[in-house]
Design a protein around this motif. Structure first.
Motif: not given
Length: 300
Positions: A272-300
């Motif tokens: 929740f700090e501006k310009n900090s990376p977005i972290q995705i804790h994947s189902s494989r157990g590792d962390w993925i870093l993305i930034t604003e503008g990345h294509l994603v899907r979320i539940r409705k």
């Protein structure tokens, strides 16, 4: 100093001895074809088929390189391996490997000249004439051929061919339709890749089309919102929050992240700090870093 032919033959003999002692029981990947067959009362001929890369790897790994430019060098090596085979010191695959070291998989290269009676003697020439021939296959063709032999085939009383895919539980195989058809007899014209389904009748396959990764099926989009992840404000407060198509995202929310032709599922986390990376804790157990503008899907 360039090694003499005697020194090169001695190196080959030491390698054969190594195969027969410390490497005893070494596996030779090969397919043995027999024709026309003893049952027809004709002389039986054998062809040993090897994956070319196996002999290449064996040669390079052990740094065994035989001279082949001079006819006298080739003849000396041919005599040596024929005599070793006659004495029972080496087997047919080792004999074929010896030929490979001279001719590089092209046994027809100067074969008639080098295996003539005048070159190696009548006894050796006659013996060599009875030996099985070697052929070399690409990895694709070798694996495909092995697969075709594992297909369960029977002829039924009603004249319908019984063809069942081999059973696999820990392995998945993909073929181009042309390759699968060449080795199974069944052609799929409406796919880019086909994947035989383990144990299925009639050689049933999953069909993959387009540029998608066949081993990572695409999740369906039903019940999902797809869009780029964007930073914004929620309500009148000054706190930042991420949104997808206008919907705010909560910490720990399910999210699929687009990578290449596939999607990676995980849980959303952010400081929740501006310009900090977005972290995705994947189902494989590792962390993925993305930034604003990345294509994603979320539940409705």
């Amino acid at each position: 100093m360039i090694p003499t032919i005697e020194e090169k033959i001695n190196q080959l003999e030491q390698f054969f001895d190594l195969l027969n002692t410390r490497m005893a029981g070494a596996t030779w990947p090969m397919i043995v074809d027999r024709w026309p067959g003893e049952l027809r009362g004709a002389e039986t001929h054998y062809i040993y088929k090897y994956p070319l890369s196996y002999f290449q790897n064996l040669m390079h790994t052990n740094q065994i390189y035989m001279p082949y430019e001079k006819k006298s060098d080739r003849i000396a090596i041919v005599k040596f391996i024929l005599d070793k085979l006659t004495a029972g010191s080496i087997d047919i695959p080792m004999y074929h490997f010896g030929l490979f070291l001279i001719y590089g998989g092209r046994e027809s290269y100067k074969l008639e000249e080098d295996f003539s009676e005048s070159a190696i003697g009548k006894r050796r020439a006659e013996y060599a004439n009875t030996l099985p021939r070697a052929e070399y296959m690409s990895n694709d063709d070798f694996v495909s051929s092995i697969y075709s032999y594992l297909i369960e085939r029977r002829h039924t009383d009603v004249g319908r061919d019984y063809r069942r895919n081999p059973y696999f539980s820990e392995v998945r195989l993909l073929f181009t339709p042309e390759q699968f058809g060449a080795y199974s007899g069944l052609y799929y014209s409406d796919a880019d890749w086909v994947e035989p389904i383990s144990g299925k009748m009639d050689l049933e396959c999953r069909k993959w089309v387009g540029e998608k990764d066949p081993m990572a099926p695409q999740p369906k989009k039903e019940g999902k919102i797809e869009g780029t992840i964007e930073l914004g404000h929620e309500g009148s407060g000054s706190g930042y929050r991420h949104f997808v198509a206008g919907k705010p995202i909560n910490a720990g929310s399910y999210m699929e992240v687009k990578f290449g032709d596939g999607w990676i599922a995980g849980r959303y986390e952010w400081s929740f700090e501006k310009n900090s990376p977005i972290q995705i804790h994947s189902s494989r157990g590792d962390w993925i870093l993305i930034t604003e503008g990345h294509l994603v899907r979320i539940r409705k």
